[in-house]
Write a protein that holds these residues in place. Structure first.
Motif, short mmCIF file in Angstrom:
data_model
loop_
_atom_site.label_atom_id
_atom_site.label_comp_id
_atom_site.label_asym_id
_atom_site.label_seq_id
_atom_site.Cartn_x
_atom_site.Cartn_y
_atom_site.Cartn_z
N ARG A 1 0.86 -1.19 0.00
CA ARG A 1 0.00 0.00 0.00
C ARG A 1 0.89 1.22 0.00
N ASN B 1 -1.13 4.05 -5.04
CA ASN B 1 -2.54 3.61 -5.10
C ASN B 1 -3.46 4.83 -5.12
N PHE C 1 -8.42 -1.95 -5.21
CA PHE C 1 -7.54 -1.78 -4.05
C PHE C 1 -8.13 -2.47 -2.83
N ASN D 1 -4.87 2.22 4.54
CA ASN D 1 -5.18 1.09 3.66
C ASN D 1 -5.20 1.49 2.19
#
Lengths: 116, 215, 90
Positions: B59, B63, B94, B125
């Protein structure tokens, strides 16, 4: 000190919004393996229902104000993870202490002691 | 033999933190003990811990940059992101886990900036673990009172006609800023646009790179 | 949405997700989320009663008064329902 929060009125140290403080320190670091492991333990134990993120925060907030300066982020986290696991009945303080003593016998660096 | 990396920078340009070669600390010892005991008791496994670390390592702000670039180029996705950013980012592929995400958009009249005054809540996240400054006393204390002075320390100065909106992540939601698309990027591909989106621009302490940066 | 609310000015002990700098301040509900389990109970290993979570928008002028950097800049925070009362309450 201009960056401490008065607490006689019940205002808690972790509740920092609006306090005076110095410049934002922009230096950054990559996380060490042991720090990532602490993070992973927290995520896994909370996902498995042993404690909540609010339980993690509560134990962090109950630490003395000086802990924010004296301990690093993941040092505070492992202290809180341990406390929450003891409260949950998953671990006992005795077995944590006993194992820590055994680990210290394995070597003087994290690398030597971690994979015993 | 201990490897000396103290004078080196990591691939991300940050100094390594003292780790395997330094004297074992009390807290590192506790991490080892807790981890071993949890594995022995069957609460978790070494493989599960390793997978969790891999997932977090994967992560990164890239992203978020992909999400922003798509929002800039795909009006339907942008609308979905505004409606429910958790669903929209998950559907994009994701693995954001249980995170509940709100996307807040910058415009010429509005600049959003994210802080957590009570701890260090961060859209980890999606963007990965927060930078050290995000967790600092200075950032947590001052951003809600003097966001413009804080922004100036990050090299961002905005006109008074641009409203600044500070989001204090006090509870269950996490925030990602969708910065305004830079001028001079008409016709750019989403991949090229994503290269303009910095981590700080998605926290609100920065702006996207100028198109010249990729020239 | 759009209701004007005041954050309770309580100073309880323990784990609280209502920042002290917003207590006693008035704002407008921007949106309502949840319900979420009450973190003040979750923190102590209780199950946590479900609560609505309101995102409340405050002006810098309301929160910081004359010392606000720019009075019309804004702060938004998530405040659980039990911490909010109508802004016209005495």
């Amino acid at each position: 000190m201009t960056d401490t929060i008065p607490q006689a009125d019940g205002h808690r140290w972790h509740d920092m919004g609006g306090a005076a403080a110095g410049e934002v320190p922009l230096a950054d670091h990559d996380f060490a393996l042991w720090e990532k492991r602490v993070d992973a333990l927290m995520i896994l134990c909370s996902a498995k229902g042993h404690f909540t993120v609010d339980g993690l925060r509560r134990a962090l907030e109950d630490m003395p104000p000086s802990s924010f300066e004296e301990l690093s982020y993941y040092e505070r986290w492992i202290a809180s993870v341990s406390q929450n696991l003891v409260e949950a009945g998953v671990l006992t303080t005795f077995e944590i202490g006993e194992r820590m003593s055994a680990i210290r016998e394995r070597g003087q660096t994290y690398g030597d002691a971690a994979d015993g | 033999m201990p490897h000396d990396h103290h004078n080196h920078l990591s691939p991300s340009g940050h100094p390594f933190r003292a780790d395997n070669d330094h004297p074992l600390s009390y807290w590192q010892t506790m991490e080892i003990a807790v981890r071993e005991l949890l594995i022995e008791k069957g609460v978790t496994t070494a493989a599960e811990i390793a997978r969790q670390i891999d997932a977090m390592d994967n992560r990164t702000p890239a992203n978020g940059a992909a999400v922003v670039a798509r929002a800039w180029t795909d009006p339907d996705f942008r609308a979905a992101l505004q409606h429910d950013a958790s669903v929209a980012t998950s559907e994009m592929g994701f693995d954001i886990g249980p995170m509940k995400l709100i996307a807040v958009e910058n415009t010429a009249d509005l600049h959003n900036i994210v802080v957590c005054t009570l701890c260090s809540c961060y859209p980890r996240n999606l963007l990965g673990l927060p930078p050290d400054w995000y967790k600092s006393r200075a950032y947590r204390s001052r951003t809600v009172r003097e966001p413009r002075r804080v922004l100036a320390e990050f090299g961002v100065t905005l006109p008074e006609t641009t409203q600044i909106r500070v989001h204090d992540s006090t509870a269950d939601m996490r925030y990602v800023v969708i910065p305004a698309r830079p001028d001079g990027t008409d016709g750019w591909s989403t991949d090229d646009l994503a290269h303009l989106v910095t981590r700080d621009s998605m926290v609100g302490t920065g702006l996207p790179k100028s198109p010249d940066a990729l020239a | 949405m759009g209701s004007r609310v005041r954050v309770r000015n309580d100073m309880p002990p323990g784990h609280i997700r209502t920042p002290a700098y917003l207590r006693g301040k008035c704002g407008v509900i921007e949106r309502t989320l949840g319900p979420f389990a009450n973190p003040e109970e979750l923190a102590y290993r209780h199950s946590g009663a479900p609560l609505a979570l309101h995102r409340v928008r405050f002006t810098m002028a309301e929160v910081w008064g004359a010392t606000a950097e720019i009075p019309t800049d804004t702060i938004e925070a998530e405040i659980y329902a039990h911490w909010l009362e109508p802004a016209d309450a005495a």
